[in-house]
Design an enzyme around this catalytic site. Structure first.
Site, PDB file in Angstrom:
ATOM      1  N   ARG A  38       0.841  -1.205   0.000  1.00  0.00           N
ATOM      2  CA  ARG A  38       0.000   0.000   0.000  1.00  0.00           C
ATOM      3  C   ARG A  38       0.875   1.253   0.000  1.00  0.00           C
ATOM      4  O   ARG A  38       0.562   2.230  -0.685  1.00  0.00           O
ATOM      5  CB  ARG A  38      -0.940   0.022   1.194  1.00  0.00           C
ATOM      6  CG  ARG A  38      -2.065   1.011   0.949  1.00  0.00           C
ATOM      7  CD  ARG A  38      -2.970   1.158   2.130  1.00  0.00           C
ATOM      8  NE  ARG A  38      -2.349   1.998   3.146  1.00  0.00           N
ATOM      9  CZ  ARG A  38      -3.000   2.655   4.081  1.00  0.00           C
ATOM     10  NH1 ARG A  38      -4.302   2.539   4.156  1.00  0.00           N
ATOM     11  NH2 ARG A  38      -2.374   3.393   4.954  1.00  0.00           N
ATOM     12  N   ASP A  75     -12.923  -2.180  -3.548  1.00  0.00           N
ATOM     13  CA  ASP A  75     -13.784  -1.678  -2.478  1.00  0.00           C
ATOM     14  C   ASP A  75     -15.194  -1.461  -3.021  1.00  0.00           C
ATOM     15  O   ASP A  75     -15.369  -1.197  -4.210  1.00  0.00           O
ATOM     16  CB  ASP A  75     -13.234  -0.366  -1.909  1.00  0.00           C
ATOM     17  CG  ASP A  75     -13.880  -0.049  -0.558  1.00  0.00           C
ATOM     18  OD1 ASP A  75     -13.412  -0.604   0.450  1.00  0.00           O
ATOM     19  OD2 ASP A  75     -14.857   0.717  -0.519  1.00  0.00           O
ATOM     20  N   TYR A 152     -23.589   5.475   2.017  1.00  0.00           N
ATOM     21  CA  TYR A 152     -22.348   6.269   1.938  1.00  0.00           C
ATOM     22  C   TYR A 152     -22.515   7.447   0.982  1.00  0.00           C
ATOM     23  O   TYR A 152     -22.012   8.545   1.228  1.00  0.00           O
ATOM     24  CB  TYR A 152     -21.174   5.390   1.496  1.00  0.00           C
ATOM     25  CG  TYR A 152     -20.742   4.397   2.550  1.00  0.00           C
ATOM     26  CD1 TYR A 152     -19.858   4.760   3.559  1.00  0.00           C
ATOM     27  CD2 TYR A 152     -21.239   3.100   2.561  1.00  0.00           C
ATOM     28  CE1 TYR A 152     -19.466   3.870   4.548  1.00  0.00           C
ATOM     29  CE2 TYR A 152     -20.864   2.187   3.537  1.00  0.00           C
ATOM     30  CZ  TYR A 152     -19.978   2.575   4.534  1.00  0.00           C
ATOM     31  OH  TYR A 152     -19.613   1.685   5.509  1.00  0.00           O
TER      32      TYR A 152
HETATM   33  O1  CP3 Z   1      -9.848  -8.576   1.474  1.00  0.00           O
HETATM   34  C1  CP3 Z   1     -11.016  -8.266   1.166  1.00  0.00           C
HETATM   35  O2  CP3 Z   1     -12.005  -8.537   1.885  1.00  0.00           O
HETATM   36  C2  CP3 Z   1     -11.266  -7.616  -0.182  1.00  0.00           C
HETATM   37  C3  CP3 Z   1     -11.293  -6.227  -0.236  1.00  0.00           C
HETATM   38  C4  CP3 Z   1     -12.384  -5.407   0.422  1.00  0.00           C
HETATM   39  C5  CP3 Z   1     -12.121  -4.149   0.994  1.00  0.00           C
HETATM   40  N1  CP3 Z   1     -13.293  -3.576   1.347  1.00  0.00           N
HETATM   41  C6  CP3 Z   1     -10.774  -3.573   1.144  1.00  0.00           C
HETATM   42  C7  CP3 Z   1     -10.592  -2.448   2.081  1.00  0.00           C
HETATM   43  C8  CP3 Z   1     -13.770  -5.608   0.514  1.00  0.00           C
HETATM   44  C9  CP3 Z   1     -14.583  -6.828   0.113  1.00  0.00           C
HETATM   45  C10 CP3 Z   1     -14.331  -4.437   1.078  1.00  0.00           C
HETATM   46  C11 CP3 Z   1     -15.786  -4.245   1.281  1.00  0.00           C
HETATM   47  C12 CP3 Z   1     -16.270  -3.021   1.934  1.00  0.00           C
HETATM   48  N2  CP3 Z   1     -15.761  -1.752   1.842  1.00  0.00           N
HETATM   49  C13 CP3 Z   1     -17.442  -2.976   2.715  1.00  0.00           C
HETATM   50  C14 CP3 Z   1     -18.367  -4.132   2.989  1.00  0.00           C
HETATM   51  C15 CP3 Z   1     -17.858  -5.038   4.038  1.00  0.00           C
HETATM   52  C16 CP3 Z   1     -17.823  -4.448   5.409  1.00  0.00           C
HETATM   53  O3  CP3 Z   1     -16.704  -4.202   5.906  1.00  0.00           O
HETATM   54  O4  CP3 Z   1     -18.916  -4.252   5.982  1.00  0.00           O
HETATM   55  C17 CP3 Z   1     -17.589  -1.635   3.160  1.00  0.00           C
HETATM   56  C18 CP3 Z   1     -18.703  -1.104   4.035  1.00  0.00           C
HETATM   57  C19 CP3 Z   1     -16.527  -0.878   2.574  1.00  0.00           C
HETATM   58  C20 CP3 Z   1     -16.302   0.593   2.693  1.00  0.00           C
HETATM   59  C21 CP3 Z   1     -15.027   0.902   3.346  1.00  0.00           C
HETATM   60  N3  CP3 Z   1     -13.780   0.634   2.814  1.00  0.00           N
HETATM   61  C22 CP3 Z   1     -14.840   1.516   4.601  1.00  0.00           C
HETATM   62  C23 CP3 Z   1     -15.964   1.964   5.530  1.00  0.00           C
HETATM   63  C24 CP3 Z   1     -13.465   1.624   4.806  1.00  0.00           C
HETATM   64  C25 CP3 Z   1     -12.765   2.311   5.947  1.00  0.00           C
HETATM   65  C26 CP3 Z   1     -12.768   1.499   7.175  1.00  0.00           C
HETATM   66  C27 CP3 Z   1     -11.477   0.747   7.284  1.00  0.00           C
HETATM   67  O5  CP3 Z   1     -11.508  -0.471   7.541  1.00  0.00           O
HETATM   68  O6  CP3 Z   1     -10.426   1.407   7.176  1.00  0.00           O
HETATM   69  C28 CP3 Z   1     -12.813   1.022   3.700  1.00  0.00           C
HETATM   70  C29 CP3 Z   1     -11.361   0.870   3.504  1.00  0.00           C
HETATM   71  C30 CP3 Z   1     -10.832  -0.475   3.121  1.00  0.00           C
HETATM   72  N4  CP3 Z   1     -11.381  -1.332   2.226  1.00  0.00           N
HETATM   73  C31 CP3 Z   1      -9.618  -1.053   3.596  1.00  0.00           C
HETATM   74  C32 CP3 Z   1      -9.459  -2.282   2.934  1.00  0.00           C
HETATM   75  C33 CP3 Z   1      -8.300  -3.236   3.063  1.00  0.00           C
HETATM   76  C34 CP3 Z   1      -8.653  -0.395   4.558  1.00  0.00           C
HETATM   77  C35 CP3 Z   1      -7.964   0.670   3.762  1.00  0.00           C
HETATM   78  C36 CP3 Z   1      -6.536   0.882   4.074  1.00  0.00           C
HETATM   79  O7  CP3 Z   1      -5.657   0.095   3.637  1.00  0.00           O
HETATM   80  O8  CP3 Z   1      -6.271   1.900   4.712  1.00  0.00           O
END
Ligand code: CP3
Length: 343
Positions: A38, A75, A152
């Site tokens: 990342r 995402d 969102y």
């Molecule tokens: O490994 C996997 O599961 C595949 C990738 C994946 C991500 N997000 C990567 C991610 C998947 C399937 C998601 C789905 C997702 N994204 C959902 C549904 C599942 C759930 O968690 O309820 C939602 C609501 C999101 C929206 C989202 N993305 C939020 C609210 C956030 C911030 C919160 C957080 O955890 O930081 C993200 C960021 C995100 N998506 C990260 C990852 C690995 C973290 C980002 C980082 O590296 O800083």
């Protein structure tokens, strides 16, 4: 079904002696190799749109743990981004989007067929993964369900109670329903292209389904899922689909059958014995270890893992967490979980 991919066998209804396993957010910040890639990409969205690096982080947990499935790295907020709702991520806080509650409502958004140029890197990630994954690892594509993505887009960020989306639903139902329709149609096109590019299973994440009650749940969680799945299956006969109406509670009953899903992901609040009785007769169950065990480990992790397997051993089961693994998880605990499942 003649396949060596255990995940596909479970979704086809087979009861296996040892369930296939993967984890939500398995490519994520708890892994040092993810953090390094990342940093190389610059930020989270740049990583999602860099096909080579997104494929690399998808493969990292497969190499480390040998999971039975890889979920493409992307995402759920890439669809609003492709529709023109400028998405960005604030480090340590989460996503931000331009909201659609401006006076001109949905007008600035693009149409359902105009998203593919923007999403082309995601399809390329899938093509790379199909070449590089081990032959026994299934490849999962995904999208957010319309309601969850709309929460969102309407709030411009994550919210604890999805208040702004409920408010728009109450005050301007026409705009709210037009947004859900657009997202339903765009999601069909997006997932269909993911399958063309190599996804073997798709999962629909409705993370905030639990905040819809009664008739709202039927209209805004169940009906869109049903429409998306019916259209996908007519374009791609035999495609397995996993639905995740998180925190649906009693409304989990009958959901898989009603929407036509092959697999039903259950959250941490669902008692696995209750799921075996009320949900497993209709579909393969995916879940549902509490992700906190990945932080705390020890004997409770082993005991809880075994209890879930024991409760769901009478029917098709995919072992998973009840929600995503958190950044503070200890990567060693994942090995302990796998040992408890596979020994
Ligand atoms: O490994 C996997 O599961 C595949 C990738 C994946 C991500 N997000 C990567 C991610 C998947 C399937 C998601 C789905 C997702 N994204 C959902 C549904 C599942 C759930 O968690 O309820 C939602 C609501 C999101 C929206 C989202 N993305 C939020 C609210 C956030 C911030 C919160 C957080 O955890 O930081 C993200 C960021 C995100 N998506 C990260 C990852 C690995 C973290 C980002 C980082 O590296 O800083």
């Amino acid at each position: 079904m003649s396949t060596e991919k255990k995940l596909l066998r479970s979704l086809a209804g087979e009861t296996l002696p040892i369930p296939p396993v993967w984890m939500m957010r398995q490519a994520g910040r708890y892994l040092p190799e993810y953090r390094a890639t990342r940093a190389e990409a610059g930020d989270f969205l740049s990583l999602c749109y860099n096909s080579e690096l997104a494929a690399e982080v998808t493969l990292q947990p497969i190499r480390r743990y040998g999971f039975d499935a890889a979920i493409m790295f992307a995402d759920i907020l890439l669809v609003p981004d492709a529709l023109g709702a400028d998405v960005w991520f604030v480090t340590g806080e989460g996503p931000r989007l331009s909201t659609i509650t401006r006076p001109d409502g949905l007008a600035p958004l693009k149409g359902k067929d105009d998203i593919h140029d923007h999403l082309a890197p995601i399809y390329e990630t899938l093509r790379i993964l199909r070449r590089e994954l081990p032959s026994d690892t299934a490849l999962i594509g995904f999208a957010g369900a319309p309601w969850t993505v709309a929460t969102y887009m309407i709030a411009g960020r994550g919210t604890p109670d999805q208040g702004p989306a409920h408010k728009l639903k109450a005050e301007d139902r026409a705009t709210f329903e037009a947004l859900l329709d657009l997202l339903t149609e765009a999601t069909i096109e997006y997932l269909s292209k993911q399958v063309d590019a190599g996804a073997e299973v798709v999962k629909l994440f409705d993370s905030w389904a639990g905040s819809l009650n009664g008739e709202d749940f039927t209209k805004y969680a169940l009906a869109p899922a049903k429409r998306i799945i019916a259209e996908l299956k007519s374009r791609h006969p035999g495609l397995p689909v996993i639905a995740f109406p998180r925190q649906a509670g009693e409304a989990y009953i009958g959901f898989a059958k009603a929407v036509g899903a092959d697999g039903l992901a259950i959250d941490t609040n669902v008692d696995p014995a209750w799921a075996a009785e009320h949900l497993q007769p209709d579909s393969c169950i995916q879940g549902n270890l509490d992700p906190k065990h990945m932080v705390t480990g020890g004997q409770p992790l082993v005991d809880e893992t075994r209890a879930i397997i024991e409760a769901l051993k009478g029917g098709p089961h995919i072992f998973n967490l009840g929600h995503g693994i958190t950044p503070d998880a200890d990567p060693e605990n994942v090995h302990r979980m796998l040992e408890a499942i596979r020994s």
